[in-house]
Design an enzyme around this catalytic site. Structure first.
Site, PDB file in Angstrom:
ATOM      1  N   SER A 105       1.009  -1.243  -0.013  1.00 13.92           N
ATOM      2  CA  SER A 105      -0.156   0.013  -0.076  1.00 13.92           C
ATOM      3  C   SER A 105       0.777   1.184  -0.107  1.00 13.92           C
ATOM      4  O   SER A 105       1.967   1.213   0.391  1.00 13.92           O
ATOM      5  CB  SER A 105      -0.971   0.016   1.015  1.00 13.92           C
ATOM      6  N   GLU A 106       0.367   2.183  -0.651  1.00 18.28           N
ATOM      7  CA  GLU A 106       1.244   3.572  -0.691  1.00 18.28           C
ATOM      8  C   GLU A 106       1.726   4.149   0.433  1.00 18.28           C
ATOM      9  O   GLU A 106       2.619   4.682   0.304  1.00 18.28           O
ATOM     10  CB  GLU A 106       0.293   4.637  -1.386  1.00 18.28           C
ATOM     11  N   ASN A 107       1.217   3.929   1.622  1.00 25.07           N
ATOM     12  CA  ASN A 107       1.718   4.356   2.805  1.00 25.07           C
ATOM     13  C   ASN A 107       3.011   3.559   3.387  1.00 25.07           C
ATOM     14  O   ASN A 107       3.569   3.845   4.473  1.00 25.07           O
ATOM     15  CB  ASN A 107       0.701   4.683   3.908  1.00 25.07           C
TER      16      ASN A 107
ATOM     17  N   SER B  19       8.223   4.024  -0.838  1.00 24.73           N
ATOM     18  CA  SER B  19       7.169   3.119  -1.189  1.00 24.73           C
ATOM     19  C   SER B  19       6.677   3.608  -2.613  1.00 24.73           C
ATOM     20  O   SER B  19       6.417   2.857  -3.283  1.00 24.73           O
ATOM     21  CB  SER B  19       5.711   3.541  -0.289  1.00 24.73           C
TER      22      SER B  19
END
Lengths: 245, 218, 218, 245
Positions: free
Chosen positions: C46-48, C88
């Site tokens: 996930s992007e985070n 990320s």
């Protein structure tokens, strides 16, 4: 269907299949983090026309550890991309230098921070960036520069690798790695820049989940093959050298 | 006329450090700046990503995973942190190094210096010098005042390929402390037992001497 | 003609995942792909900066420090690792994401899609969609086949500002699975109880139907 | 002379002296890592004409936490630079959006990865870089692009901050920080991009040396002021919300 194990049984297996013409990055800075065992195995593997990327082509110190100079001596190298193609001390000579001066190998001399950032860019999907480093020097002659905010910067390109050879302190079966102290150096950015990362590991491979996810230095998605370094003399473990004068 | 020894040259530079500074030390004499008791509260940074290292390790107590940029085994202070090479040079290029101290073959009064390639060589050894020189807040140079044959290393213009242009703020030699000042070097402090005439004879650029010239404490 | 429900749409996409893939799931229906038992051996990113998350946390067992890109509290697999936001997106831009699954307002048969700005709005919500769309190896889109008023979302050309051009490889709607094919959509699989004529009537682009059309397993 | 302590006693002290016209980055993604307490203190501090940098201007969810929208409502903000200036769901409305549509505040909408990389570039001394993100979209209209290896890339500039507001899980007196799980997100790159980094910390400040140097997520050289978050209700600690339908 389970994924294939990343753990291989030998250094020879770890470097199998490396193609002629490949670009290989070697992690490490001074002794810590250098993949000496993989470099020795590569000498035997024998791929040709390699482009070798590392901080240095090899040290001047004796006893000599496996280095890019050995690969050059065996006629395996077309080009090196390094921050040192000659020793800084005029009184020293790197093993590489004489082959370079004879024209047997090409070299691209790159400032160390630019080298690290070009690798990082390759691993970050950034094809090119601007840096203040080397502006006004021989290295910038004839190259593209540009002003930002009244200061001149040099355009530099990403440096993607086919393979990264790195050395880590601990690993789990998923390929999550931890480095110890200054062993980290170029190793994470080399791995992120590479299509295939091969790791020599100083301790037995641990089960997935052995590291807290907050304490992983390089995520397993960047790691493809791992081999555990056997005790000396089968494995190469740097020892203290005589202090230099 | 020998003037300062190597540790005294390092000490003369280290005395200019200010508390809380982030300092990067090059290979050779500059590394001796971290072995002096003069500066109590400095954060030493090395190119390989060690932030907050301390004095050299005692013999027999070296950590094989821990070296400074010169490959010397160092110790860590409690505040230490380790980053990778790209982050280490992010610190350098973004201007967070208060001073970088380096050796050099030549330094010029226009602030240029040369330390990566010798005359006639095909290759060179840049290491982190160009990154540090381009982006540190201050560049301090330590070098012997002359070559072994007596030829000057402090010049009007560098003859060797430069590492960076116009960046040098302070030069320490065995003869004194100097400041590049455009058309000449300002002599800031003089080594004990050395005369201004001796310095002028050994320097390849004009030397400007203040009325109240101080002697370097040793 | 309602066809698949939301979880069934997610399942139809998740069946296309291959073991060992690194998969990024967008907000909404796509997140349901990680809650299916269909895919055993996927690495969810996930992007985070969470690599290797698992199903949603059970109520009462949420970790307040751990969410996916949709802000949902997830669990971690043993292989999990956490990185910061720049790292990320380094993973994303360097092409290491095997597939990104996103919602959209519109998707076109030329591979364009639009999911960040609605008609007449001044602002938008891009999030990580443009980075993912530009650089993931594959872009899969899940969306309702039509708007609430019946207007088609599968079009010849997007009317809304696009998120990326020419990147969509697979489209899942409540009516079927489609592949953008330049001048039209290839119908890959059809939802149970839905007819090709119904799909054609609800689609703003030509629909190409293979001789051996399969029905989506539910 | 000892260095001045980085630990301050209150949020008001932590945000003291922030100048009108400053550019402030706010870390966090969804709830984890958002410096809610510092954002609330900034509302009281009252600096004007701020440029606010964050992933989002604020969520649509209720109860509403301190966000950039609150600063806009108080007339403190000239411009925002965010990946969300409107909600993704057409049915939601961000508190910020109505002020933007009225023309009371300027906004620069940036893809999330470009935002992270622009901050990283600022913290890495890179004035500009090329990215594939947003090529061919409305965001690239009229802007400089360039081909590398047959693919088109967009030129993006570094985004330096005057201040970074971040939230960390643990800190030592030297400013070394650790984040927990997805709390890390934008926080390290915000700090590296900033002239001054201000941290709200979830646990009591520990003595220097409490963390292994290999396990520091953000080195103390990037950290300037720290304040410990008191227990609720004095401090803001996110709780679970009603699940969205």
């Amino acid at each position: 269907m389970a994924r294939q194990s990343k753990v291989v049984a030998s250094f020879a297996e770890a470097v199998a299949g490396i193609e002629d013409g490949a670009t290989i990055g070697f992690g490490g800075f001074a002794m810590p983090g250098v993949p000496f065992n993989l470099m020795r195995a590569l000498q035997e593997q024998g791929a040709k026309r390699l482009t070798c990327v590392a901080n240095t082509t090899g040290g001047a110190a004796q006893p000599r550890m496996p280095d890019i100079g050995h690969l050059v001596e065996r006629g395996m190298v077309a080009k090196v991309i390094c921050a040192f193609t000659a020793a800084t001390r005029a009184s020293d000579e790197l093993p590489f230098t004489k082959y370079y001066e004879r024209g047997e190998v090409e070299a691209e001399l790159v400032p160390q921070g630019t080298l690290a950032e070009r690798l990082r860019a390759a691993g970050a999907g950034i094809p090119a960036f601007y840096t203040p480093t080397a502006v006004g020097t021989e290295l910038a002659e004839g190259r593209e520069t540009r002003m930002f905010g009244g200061r001149e910067y040099l355009l530099e390109a990403a440096l993607p690798l086919d393979y990264a050879f790195i050395r880590a302190h601990r690993a789990d079966t998923s390929g999550n790695l931890r480095f110890r102290r200054s062993q980290r150096n170029f190793n994470p950015v080399m791995a992120m820049a590479a299509r295939v990362t091969i790791v020599e590991v100083e301790n037995a491979i641990e089960p997935a989940g052995s590291f807290d996810p907050d304490d992983v230095h390089l995520a397993g998605i960047f790691v493809h093959r791992m081999v555990v370094i056997p005790p000396a003399p089968d494995g190469i473990w740097p020892q203290m050298r005589e202090p230099r004068k | 006329m020998s003037g300062l020894n190597r540790q005294q040259m390092a000490d003369a530079v280290a005395r200019r450090f200010q508390d809380g500074w982030i300092v990067n030390l090059g290979v050779g004499i500059p590394t001796m700046c971290s072995n002096t008791a003069i500066t109590a509260d400095i954060i030493y940074h090395s190119e390989n990503g060690v932030i907050g290292y301390g004095p050299l390790a005692e013999p027999g107590h070296e950590d094989m995973h821990l070296v400074n940029a010169g490959g010397q085994h160092v110790t860590l202070k409690p505040e230490a942190a380790v980053v990778h090479h790209a982050d280490s040079f992010a610190i350098i290029r973004s201007g967070k190094i208060d001073v970088t101290v380096m050796g050099a073959y030549e330094v010029a009064c226009n602030g240029d210096f040369a330390n990566w390639k010798v005359a006639g060589a095909l290759g060179g050894g840049i290491g982190g010098a160009m990154d540090l020189a381009a982006s540190a807040k201050r560049v301090f140079i330590i070098l012997e005042h002359t070559q072994r044959n007596g030829a000057p290393r402090l010049l009007t213009r560098c003859a060797l390929p430069v590492t960076a242009r116009g960046v040098v703020k302070l030069v320490a030699t065995n003869l004194g402390l100097f400041e590049p000042a455009g058309e000449g070097f300002n002599l800031l402090e003089i080594a004990p037992g050395v005369s201004v005439d001796e310095i002028r004879a050994a320097t390849g650029a004009p030397v400007l001497v203040p009325a109240d010239l101080k002697t370097i404490a040793v």
